[in-house]
Write a protein that holds these residues in place. Structure first.
Motif, PDB file in Angstrom:
ATOM      1  N   MET A  20      -5.114   6.310   2.045  1.00 38.49           N
ATOM      2  CA  MET A  20      -4.474   5.215   2.774  1.00 38.49           C
ATOM      3  C   MET A  20      -5.339   3.954   2.737  1.00 38.49           C
ATOM      4  O   MET A  20      -4.852   2.865   2.409  1.00 38.49           O
ATOM      5  N   LEU A  21      -6.630   4.093   3.065  1.00 40.63           N
ATOM      6  CA  LEU A  21      -7.517   2.921   3.068  1.00 40.63           C
ATOM      7  C   LEU A  21      -7.751   2.381   1.664  1.00 40.63           C
ATOM      8  O   LEU A  21      -7.868   1.164   1.482  1.00 40.63           O
ATOM      9  N   GLY A  22      -7.810   3.255   0.685  1.00 39.38           N
ATOM     10  CA  GLY A  22      -7.969   2.807  -0.697  1.00 39.38           C
ATOM     11  C   GLY A  22      -6.791   1.963  -1.145  1.00 39.38           C
ATOM     12  O   GLY A  22      -6.952   0.948  -1.832  1.00 39.38           O
ATOM     13  N   ALA A  23      -5.595   2.358  -0.732  1.00 41.84           N
ATOM     14  CA  ALA A  23      -4.394   1.588  -1.076  1.00 41.84           C
ATOM     15  C   ALA A  23      -4.384   0.254  -0.329  1.00 41.84           C
ATOM     16  O   ALA A  23      -4.039  -0.788  -0.901  1.00 41.84           O
ATOM     17  N   SER A  52     -10.752  -9.504   3.450  1.00 38.39           N
ATOM     18  CA  SER A  52     -11.259  -8.501   4.380  1.00 38.39           C
ATOM     19  C   SER A  52     -10.628  -8.608   5.759  1.00 38.39           C
ATOM     20  O   SER A  52     -10.495  -7.608   6.465  1.00 38.39           O
ATOM     21  N   GLY A  53     -10.205  -9.797   6.164  1.00 35.08           N
ATOM     22  CA  GLY A  53      -9.539  -9.958   7.460  1.00 35.08           C
ATOM     23  C   GLY A  53      -8.195  -9.249   7.484  1.00 35.08           C
ATOM     24  O   GLY A  53      -7.872  -8.528   8.443  1.00 35.08           O
ATOM     25  N   VAL A  54      -7.410  -9.447   6.437  1.00 36.76           N
ATOM     26  CA  VAL A  54      -6.107  -8.780   6.345  1.00 36.76           C
ATOM     27  C   VAL A  54      -6.302  -7.277   6.221  1.00 36.76           C
ATOM     28  O   VAL A  54      -5.565  -6.493   6.829  1.00 36.76           O
ATOM     29  N   GLU A  55      -7.313  -6.858   5.459  1.00 33.42           N
ATOM     30  CA  GLU A  55      -7.600  -5.432   5.301  1.00 33.42           C
ATOM     31  C   GLU A  55      -7.943  -4.796   6.646  1.00 33.42           C
ATOM     32  O   GLU A  55      -7.433  -3.722   6.980  1.00 33.42           O
ATOM     33  N   ALA A  56      -8.793  -5.460   7.429  1.00 33.09           N
ATOM     34  CA  ALA A  56      -9.188  -4.926   8.740  1.00 33.09           C
ATOM     35  C   ALA A  56      -8.000  -4.881   9.690  1.00 33.09           C
ATOM     36  O   ALA A  56      -7.807  -3.893  10.410  1.00 33.09           O
ATOM     37  N   ALA A  76       0.838  -1.204   0.000  1.00 34.43           N
ATOM     38  CA  ALA A  76       0.000   0.000   0.000  1.00 34.43           C
ATOM     39  C   ALA A  76       0.874   1.257   0.000  1.00 34.43           C
ATOM     40  O   ALA A  76       0.591   2.226  -0.714  1.00 34.43           O
ATOM     41  N   HIS A  77       1.924   1.219   0.787  1.00 30.34           N
ATOM     42  CA  HIS A  77       2.879   2.341   0.804  1.00 30.34           C
ATOM     43  C   HIS A  77       3.473   2.544  -0.582  1.00 30.34           C
ATOM     44  O   HIS A  77       3.535   3.673  -1.098  1.00 30.34           O
ATOM     45  N   HIS A  78       3.908   1.458  -1.205  1.00 34.08           N
ATOM     46  CA  HIS A  78       4.509   1.555  -2.528  1.00 34.08           C
ATOM     47  C   HIS A  78       3.485   2.045  -3.558  1.00 34.08           C
ATOM     48  O   HIS A  78       3.816   2.837  -4.449  1.00 34.08           O
ATOM     49  N   ARG A  79       2.251   1.604  -3.447  1.00 35.71           N
ATOM     50  CA  ARG A  79       1.199   2.044  -4.375  1.00 35.71           C
ATOM     51  C   ARG A  79       0.983   3.551  -4.263  1.00 35.71           C
ATOM     52  O   ARG A  79       0.857   4.248  -5.271  1.00 35.71           O
ATOM     53  N   LEU A  80       0.932   4.074  -3.041  1.00 33.11           N
ATOM     54  CA  LEU A  80       0.760   5.525  -2.877  1.00 33.11           C
ATOM     55  C   LEU A  80       1.984   6.271  -3.397  1.00 33.11           C
ATOM     56  O   LEU A  80       1.864   7.356  -3.973  1.00 33.11           O
ATOM     57  N   LEU A  81       3.142   5.697  -3.191  1.00 32.27           N
ATOM     58  CA  LEU A  81       4.379   6.325  -3.641  1.00 32.27           C
ATOM     59  C   LEU A  81       4.429   6.427  -5.162  1.00 32.27           C
ATOM     60  O   LEU A  81       4.831   7.446  -5.713  1.00 32.27           O
ATOM     61  N   THR A  82       3.989   5.385  -5.839  1.00 32.73           N
ATOM     62  CA  THR A  82       4.073   5.367  -7.302  1.00 32.73           C
ATOM     63  C   THR A  82       2.802   5.827  -7.990  1.00 32.73           C
ATOM     64  O   THR A  82       2.859   6.416  -9.063  1.00 32.73           O
ATOM     65  N   GLY A  83       1.636   5.573  -7.391  1.00 30.16           N
ATOM     66  CA  GLY A  83       0.373   5.885  -8.043  1.00 30.16           C
ATOM     67  C   GLY A  83      -0.263   7.184  -7.604  1.00 30.16           C
ATOM     68  O   GLY A  83      -1.213   7.650  -8.217  1.00 30.16           O
ATOM     69  N   GLY A  84       0.227   7.746  -6.516  1.00 28.82           N
ATOM     70  CA  GLY A  84      -0.305   9.017  -6.039  1.00 28.82           C
ATOM     71  C   GLY A  84      -1.203   8.865  -4.833  1.00 28.82           C
ATOM     72  O   GLY A  84      -1.818   7.818  -4.615  1.00 28.82           O
ATOM     73  N   TRP A  85      -1.262   9.930  -4.054  1.00 26.82           N
ATOM     74  CA  TRP A  85      -2.053   9.984  -2.833  1.00 26.82           C
ATOM     75  C   TRP A  85      -3.177  10.988  -3.041  1.00 26.82           C
ATOM     76  O   TRP A  85      -3.011  11.987  -3.747  1.00 26.82           O
ATOM     77  N   SER A 143      -6.960  12.717  -0.924  1.00 26.85           N
ATOM     78  CA  SER A 143      -7.772  12.808   0.287  1.00 26.85           C
ATOM     79  C   SER A 143      -9.216  13.010  -0.129  1.00 26.85           C
ATOM     80  O   SER A 143      -9.503  13.489  -1.225  1.00 26.85           O
ATOM     81  N   GLY A 144     -10.125  12.629   0.752  1.00 26.07           N
ATOM     82  CA  GLY A 144     -11.535  12.834   0.486  1.00 26.07           C
ATOM     83  C   GLY A 144     -12.216  11.747  -0.310  1.00 26.07           C
ATOM     84  O   GLY A 144     -13.417  11.805  -0.527  1.00 26.07           O
ATOM     85  N   ALA A 145     -11.490  10.751  -0.768  1.00 31.85           N
ATOM     86  CA  ALA A 145     -12.066   9.645  -1.540  1.00 31.85           C
ATOM     87  C   ALA A 145     -11.121   8.457  -1.461  1.00 31.85           C
ATOM     88  O   ALA A 145      -9.918   8.626  -1.240  1.00 31.85           O
ATOM     89  N   LEU A 146     -11.667   7.257  -1.643  1.00 29.29           N
ATOM     90  CA  LEU A 146     -10.798   6.079  -1.697  1.00 29.29           C
ATOM     91  C   LEU A 146      -9.899   6.140  -2.925  1.00 29.29           C
ATOM     92  O   LEU A 146      -8.722   5.811  -2.854  1.00 29.29           O
ATOM     93  N   VAL A 147     -10.483   6.562  -4.061  1.00 27.44           N
ATOM     94  CA  VAL A 147      -9.749   6.709  -5.320  1.00 27.44           C
ATOM     95  C   VAL A 147     -10.260   7.974  -5.994  1.00 27.44           C
ATOM     96  O   VAL A 147     -11.467   8.173  -6.100  1.00 27.44           O
ATOM     97  N   ASP A 148      -9.347   8.836  -6.449  1.00 30.97           N
ATOM     98  CA  ASP A 148      -9.798  10.038  -7.158  1.00 30.97           C
ATOM     99  C   ASP A 148      -9.852   9.780  -8.654  1.00 30.97           C
ATOM    100  O   ASP A 148      -9.560   8.670  -9.126  1.00 30.97           O
ATOM    101  N   GLU A 149     -10.245  10.787  -9.421  1.00 31.65           N
ATOM    102  CA  GLU A 149     -10.429  10.610 -10.869  1.00 31.65           C
ATOM    103  C   GLU A 149      -9.131  10.317 -11.613  1.00 31.65           C
ATOM    104  O   GLU A 149      -9.158   9.752 -12.704  1.00 31.65           O
ATOM    105  N   GLU A 150      -7.974  10.667 -11.048  1.00 31.60           N
ATOM    106  CA  GLU A 150      -6.696  10.340 -11.696  1.00 31.60           C
ATOM    107  C   GLU A 150      -6.161   8.980 -11.283  1.00 31.60           C
ATOM    108  O   GLU A 150      -5.114   8.553 -11.767  1.00 31.60           O
ATOM    109  N   GLY A 151      -6.822   8.313 -10.352  1.00 36.27           N
ATOM    110  CA  GLY A 151      -6.376   6.997  -9.910  1.00 36.27           C
ATOM    111  C   GLY A 151      -5.560   7.018  -8.633  1.00 36.27           C
ATOM    112  O   GLY A 151      -5.124   5.968  -8.163  1.00 36.27           O
TER     113      GLY A 151
END
Length: 182
Positions: free
Chosen positions: A116-119, A128-132, A93-102, A104-112
């Motif tokens: 944090m929770l979206g990642a 869902s267990g690992v996610e929780a 998830a950290h790597h996804r935010l680092l490479t794909g962008g961060w 706020s205000g939505a799980l995923v924005d229009e640019e992708g």
């Protein structure tokens, strides 16, 4: 003896020929144009002098294929994954935010870009267990750093103008999950 006073001769008017006209001050644009012309001349003169002074030096052409051995735009490779599932999800998830962008205000924005929770959700891949568990560890890491007043991961995520702190918290949460064996 009588003194005679000589009266001055009547003044003859001076010729009214105009003197040299006062030089008009140059405007800023005119001065800049003049300086530009002078500098261009000096640069051209220096270029010719450089060519003359270096014409005798033999230089072999450089093949850039011999010089450039790495991609010009480096790609961010994920680090070696943690062996535990929650820590690995947080690391991805950290790597996804680092490479794909961060965002706020939505799980995923229009640019992708993701929050944090979206990642975490996309990297948990439907587990869902690992996610929780990952969300619980992230909240714990946030509270350790910022205090117990932080009520949720989305609230923390949305309180920042950039992703620097959320990214750091995901990285610290991955370390924490690995230390806990999660």
């Amino acid at each position: 003896m009588t003194h005679t006073t000589l009266s001055p001769a009547p003044a003859t008017p001076a010729p009214t020929t105009p003197g040299p006209a006062p030089s008009a001050a140059l405007s800023l644009e005119e001065r800049m144009a003049f300086i530009n012309t002078a500098m261009t001349f000096r640069l051209e003169e220096a270029a010719v002098a450089y060519e003359v002074n270096t014409a005798h030096i033999d230089i072999e052409p450089v093949d850039l294929a011999d010089v450039v051995t790495l991609p010009l735009t480096p790609t961010l490779q994920p680090p070696t994954p943690y062996p535990t599932p929650v820590a690995a999800v947080l690391q991805r998830a950290h790597h996804r935010l680092l490479t794909g962008g961060w965002c706020s205000g939505a799980l995923v924005d229009e640019e992708g870009a993701r929050c944090m929770l979206g990642a975490i959700r996309i990297e948990a891949r439907g587990n869902s267990g690992v996610e929780a568990d990952a969300a619980v560890v992230v909240l714990d890491a946030i509270r350790r750093q910022f205090g117990g007043h932080v009520d949720s991961v989305p609230g923390f995520n949305d309180s920042w103008a950039d992703g620097r702190h959320p990214l750091r918290m995901l990285d610290q949460a991955a370390d924490l999950a690995d230390a806990r064996g999660l």
